[in-house]
Design an enzyme around this catalytic site. Structure first.
Site, short mmCIF file in Angstrom:
data_model
loop_
_atom_site.label_atom_id
_atom_site.label_comp_id
_atom_site.label_asym_id
_atom_site.label_seq_id
_atom_site.Cartn_x
_atom_site.Cartn_y
_atom_site.Cartn_z
N ARG A 1 0.90 -1.14 0.05
CA ARG A 1 0.35 -0.08 0.30
C ARG A 1 0.60 0.76 0.26
NH1 ARG A 1 -1.90 0.99 3.90
NH2 ARG A 1 -0.87 -1.45 5.49
N SER B 1 -1.33 -3.42 10.38
CA SER B 1 -0.95 -4.37 9.26
C SER B 1 0.47 -5.57 9.61
CB SER B 1 -0.31 -3.58 7.93
OG SER B 1 -1.93 -2.71 7.97
N HIS C 1 -10.50 -2.44 11.47
CA HIS C 1 -9.24 -3.14 10.74
C HIS C 1 -9.12 -4.24 12.25
CE1 HIS C 1 -5.10 -2.65 8.89
NE2 HIS C 1 -6.02 -3.97 8.58
N SER D 1 5.33 -10.45 0.66
CA SER D 1 4.68 -11.43 -0.52
C SER D 1 3.06 -11.99 0.34
CB SER D 1 5.22 -12.17 -0.59
OG SER D 1 5.98 -12.61 0.40
N ARG D 2 2.20 -12.27 -1.14
CA ARG D 2 0.35 -12.53 0.05
C ARG D 2 0.13 -13.59 -0.21
NH1 ARG D 2 -1.22 -8.85 4.42
NH2 ARG D 2 0.04 -7.28 4.46
N ARG E 1 2.98 -3.97 18.24
CA ARG E 1 4.35 -3.87 18.37
C ARG E 1 5.06 -3.51 19.07
NH1 ARG E 1 6.27 -7.85 14.38
NH2 ARG E 1 5.11 -8.21 12.41
N LYS F 1 -9.25 -2.25 1.99
CA LYS F 1 -9.70 -0.98 2.53
C LYS F 1 -10.04 0.16 1.89
CE LYS F 1 -7.32 -3.83 5.33
NZ LYS F 1 -5.96 -3.50 5.58
N ASP G 1 -9.85 -9.67 8.61
CA ASP G 1 -9.15 -8.39 8.44
C ASP G 1 -9.87 -7.18 8.96
OD1 ASP G 1 -6.18 -6.76 7.12
OD2 ASP G 1 -7.52 -6.55 5.97
N THR H 1 -4.20 -12.62 11.10
CA THR H 1 -3.96 -13.81 10.31
C THR H 1 -3.91 -14.51 11.70
OG1 THR H 1 -3.88 -12.77 7.66
CG2 THR H 1 -4.28 -14.96 8.46
N CYS I 1 0.74 -7.43 11.80
CA CYS I 1 1.14 -7.17 13.46
C CYS I 1 -0.04 -8.76 14.16
CB CYS I 1 1.16 -6.23 13.74
SG CYS I 1 2.14 -4.88 13.83
N TYR J 1 -1.14 -3.59 -6.90
CA TYR J 1 -0.81 -4.49 -5.90
C TYR J 1 -2.19 -4.27 -4.87
CZ TYR J 1 1.19 -6.64 -1.80
OH TYR J 1 1.09 -7.46 -1.25
N GLY J 2 -2.38 -6.02 -4.48
CA GLY J 2 -3.44 -6.08 -3.21
C GLY J 2 -3.91 -4.20 -3.05
P1 GTP Z 1 -2.13 -7.29 7.56
O1 GTP Z 1 -2.89 -9.23 6.23
O2 GTP Z 1 -1.47 -6.95 6.82
O3 GTP Z 1 -3.11 -6.89 8.04
O4 GTP Z 1 -1.80 -8.67 8.62
P2 GTP Z 1 -1.81 -9.23 9.78
O5 GTP Z 1 -2.17 -8.70 11.22
O6 GTP Z 1 -2.74 -9.80 9.46
O7 GTP Z 1 -0.47 -10.16 10.54
P3 GTP Z 1 0.31 -11.29 9.91
O8 GTP Z 1 -0.78 -12.47 11.14
O9 GTP Z 1 0.15 -11.97 8.47
O10 GTP Z 1 1.74 -11.50 10.68
C1 GTP Z 1 2.66 -10.98 10.65
C2 GTP Z 1 3.29 -11.51 10.87
O11 GTP Z 1 3.83 -11.06 12.00
C3 GTP Z 1 4.06 -12.91 10.68
O12 GTP Z 1 5.73 -12.70 10.03
C4 GTP Z 1 3.93 -13.59 11.47
O13 GTP Z 1 4.71 -14.70 11.76
C5 GTP Z 1 4.42 -12.70 12.39
N1 GTP Z 1 3.61 -12.71 13.88
C6 GTP Z 1 2.10 -13.02 14.12
N2 GTP Z 1 1.76 -13.63 15.60
C7 GTP Z 1 2.82 -13.65 16.09
C8 GTP Z 1 2.85 -13.88 17.83
O14 GTP Z 1 1.81 -14.05 18.12
N3 GTP Z 1 4.51 -13.27 17.78
C9 GTP Z 1 5.55 -12.86 17.15
N4 GTP Z 1 6.84 -12.92 17.16
N5 GTP Z 1 5.23 -12.72 15.14
C10 GTP Z 1 4.13 -12.81 14.62
C1 SPV Z 2 -3.02 -4.23 5.30
O1 SPV Z 2 -1.87 -4.01 4.84
O2 SPV Z 2 -3.60 -4.35 5.94
C2 SPV Z 2 -3.72 -5.67 4.79
C3 SPV Z 2 -2.91 -5.58 3.21
O3 SPV Z 2 -3.88 -6.19 4.34
S1 SPV Z 2 -3.31 -4.80 2.02
O4 SPV Z 2 -5.11 -5.51 1.47
O5 SPV Z 2 -2.92 -4.80 0.95
O6 SPV Z 2 -3.79 -3.79 2.48
MN MN Z 3 -4.84 -6.06 7.29
#
Ligand code: GTP
Ligand code: SPV
Ligand code: MN
Length: 595
Positions: A78, A257, A235, A379-380, A411, A215, A286, A262, A259, A206-207
């Site tokens: 983004r 994002s 979110h 990458s996704r 974080r 979003k 999400d 998922t 953090c 992209y995404g």
């Molecule tokens: P968006 O799709 O961008 O909104 O991201 P998200 O909030 O869904 O994050 P996602 O679950 O994909 O995690 C993103 C990164 O955080 C990955 O590299 C994970 O490995 C890392 N991660 C997720 N949960 C944890 C956790 O509990 N501890 C640690 N240390 N890392 C984590």
């Molecule tokens: C985010 O960045 O919070 C995502 C990926 O879930 S995107 O769809 O590119 O916004």
């Molecule tokens: Mn997101």
């Protein structure tokens, strides 16, 4: 207009047809094709995209129905500095959004779209956010020149004829125009006109910049709709925790994002919990649309139909359910291509990077020796939600699920403890407004810089964030049984910069405490920042974490917190009159308690 081809329109809706004509007159595609949602049409598009090289078909035995796509190396996340909210008054966009006068922006965009689809096909994608035909669904139409966008939207949203039938002759739909154009980063714009329910995206492929249901609609436009109609677009992941008695308790969690949404949404309970009969059900990973229920609770539903998840770090240990979700009918974007068996690879998938591979930039890559990354950090995978082994039976329930708790998090290497509970709804809104997190690869720009990201909505709130906080406060007044509000931090680090808490599945230990608090089954320690667990109330059996480490994770350093409060005070200053008095009082209260 010289259209060389056009399939049958899916509707007689005059407003829709006129708008498409206008957009086609501006972008001048060679043809206009309606996406009806049929498998035969999608199949033909996949074949066409493979023939043109836009997609690569992956190993049909190992990854049935899966494809790989690479975007331009300058177009991988983004772009927050090129994302705009164009409402008539700048003040209504607020201090955290880029703003431009709508007339000025429309004029600028008209030039960029002029003839942008010459020789190309304009695809018309009718899509629904939420279950088609349900009272809580909202409809959109995205016009795009990208087959990749069509195929992603067909996974991420409910698309096709049913949507047009449900819309009927109404003009209540969100208009989205996406043109790939020349992918010129200097002229890349992601623009929202909330007063027109319109989104315009140009020069990206992209995404989150181009899958306009996500979003752009489901957060930026929908947050404005929610403000006007009395609901919330957030979110947030949504999950259900089933205890050994078979009772399911739902929570929604807002993390910025990349953090961990998922990951948390699909977590697999630690062995000790699994044996005892605990289960976790994923409702969404999400986005949550949250409404007031007749029972005086807040109800959350996931308007999406798939997951657009971060690939790196996803593996059989960290998130087996996500990995399983990507084993069929998935599109991978910007991961490494393993040429030995025509599959995909990313950092953190396993310890065996492929020797004969192509990296995310399209260059030959030997993962056994290369110091470069094979997959882009952002990458996704785009995977159908129904692939997820733990998808909730309530996933298709149009009204969603009742929330017992709302969880904020981010974080934070130091300040925030593993978990704490806010004092009440207003204090919880304060905690959300004061969130801060280190930036990630999900958006272009520096990574690892701490920034304020209220409710994880900084890049996604479609209006003045001060008023958005007031809306949060008002929503709390509308429900007799508001969810309790918590804050978590999985990312505290030790002196060597290593994460202290094991995270992932082990996070259930923290969710169990949250659940017990909601049931008034445990008491807590009152501190200046809110209620913290008694260390003995977090089950550590089998976690590899000892009590001393847990105690360290639960420490609150008043000096660090005074610094943080000063940061909040400086951030709040930007909002002037729009900052709710209640939040000023909450901040003052925190500062007092920290003295
Ligand atoms: P968006 O799709 O961008 O909104 O991201 P998200 O909030 O869904 O994050 P996602 O679950 O994909 O995690 C993103 C990164 O955080 C990955 O590299 C994970 O490995 C890392 N991660 C997720 N949960 C944890 C956790 O509990 N501890 C640690 N240390 N890392 C984590
Ligand atoms: C985010 O960045 O919070 C995502 C990926 O879930 S995107 O769809 O590119 O916004
Ligand atoms: Mn997101």
């Amino acid at each position: 207009m010289a259209l060389v081809g056009m399939n049958m329109a899916l509707t007689g809706n005059r407003d829709v047809l006129d708008w498409i004509d206008m957009m086609a007159a501006m972008t001048r595609p060679a043809q206009v094709v309606w996406i009806d949602g049929s498998e035969s049409q999608l199949k033909a598009l996949r074949t066409q995209a493979v023939a043109s090289g836009e997609l690569e078909k992956l190993n049909e035995e190992k990854l049935p129905g899966c494809y790989l796509h690479r975007t331009a190396p300058n177009d991988v996340a983004r772009v927050e500095d090129r994302t705009f909210i164009c409402c008539p008054r700048e003040e209504d966009a607020g201090p955290t959004n880029n703003w431009m006068d709508p007339d000025v922006m429309y004029a600028k965009l008209r030039k960029l779209y002029d003839g942008a689809m010459q020789g190309l096909t304009m695809y018309v994608i009718p899509y629904s956010m939420g279950v088609v035909g349900s009272p809580f669904a909202k409809y959109g139409i995205e016009l795009t020149d990208s087959i990749y966008v069509v195929l992603n939207m067909s996974i991420m949203t409910r698309i096709g004829q049913d949507v047009m039938d449900a819309l009927g002759n109404s003009d209540d739909y969100v208009r989205g125009l996406h043109a790939t154009a020349k992918l010129d980063p200097e002229n890349r714009y992601i623009v929202h006109f909330p007063q027109d329910d319109t989104i315009m995206s140009v020069n990206s492929a992209y995404g989150g910049n181009v899958l306009l249901g996500k979003k752009c609609f489901a957060l930026r436009i929908a947050s404005c709709q929610g403000r006007d109609e009395g609901w919330m677009a957030e979110h947030m992941l949504i999950l259900g925790i089933e205890n050994p008695k078979g009772e399911v308790f739902y929570l929604a969690a807002a993390f910025p994002s990349a953090c961990g949404k998922t990951n948390l949404a699909m977590l697999i309970p630690p062995e000790h919990y699994k044996k005892a009969g605990w289960k976790v059900w994923c409702v969404g990973d999400d986005i949550a649309w949250i409404r007031v229920g007749q029972d005086g609770r807040l109800w959350a539903m996931n308007p999406e139909y798939g997951f657009f998840g971060v690939a790196p770090g996803t593996n059989v240990k960290s998130n087996p359910n996500a990995l399983e979700s990507t084993r069929k009918n998935t599109i991978f974007t910007n991961v490494a291509h393993n040429l030995d068996d025509n599959t995909v690879w990313w950092e953190g998938l396993d310890k065996n990077p492929p020797k004969h591979a192509v990296d995310w930039k399209g260059n030959p890559w030997d993962g056994t020796v290369s110091t470069e990354k094979g997959a882009h950090p952002n990458s996704r995978f785009t995977a159908p939600a129904k692939n997820c082994p733990c998808i909730s039976p309530e996933f298709e329930n149009p009204t969603g699920v009742p929330l017992s708790a709302i969880v904020f998090g981010g974080r934070r290497a130091k300040t925030a403890p593993l978990v704490y509970q806010s004092r009440d709804w207003a204090h919880g809104v304060f905690v959300g407004s004061a969130m801060a997190s280190e930036t990630t690869a999900a958006a272009a720009g520096a990574v690892g810089v701490v920034r304020r990201d209220p409710m994880a909505m900084l890049p996604f709130c479609g209006y003045n964030m001060g008023r958005y906080w007031q809306h949060w406060l008002d929503m709390g007044e509308k429900v007799s049984k508001p969810p309790l509000i918590f804050n978590v931090n999985w990312f505290r680090t030790d002196a060597d910069g290593k994460f202290i808490w094991p995270g992932f599945g082990e996070n259930l230990r923290v969710l169990e405490w949250i659940m017990k608090r909601c049931e008034h089954a445990v008491d807590a320690v009152e501190t200046p920042i809110g209620y913290l667990p008694h260390p003995e109330d977090i089950v550590l059996e089998g976690s590899g974490v000892d009590t001393d480490t847990l105690k360290e994770l639960l420490t609150v350093d008043p000096a660090l917190w005074r610094e943080d409060a000063a940061g909040v005070r400086a951030f709040y200053q930007k909002f002037g009159d729009t900052l709710p008095d209640t939040l000023k009082q909450e901040l003052a209260g925190l500062e007092d308690r920290l003295q």
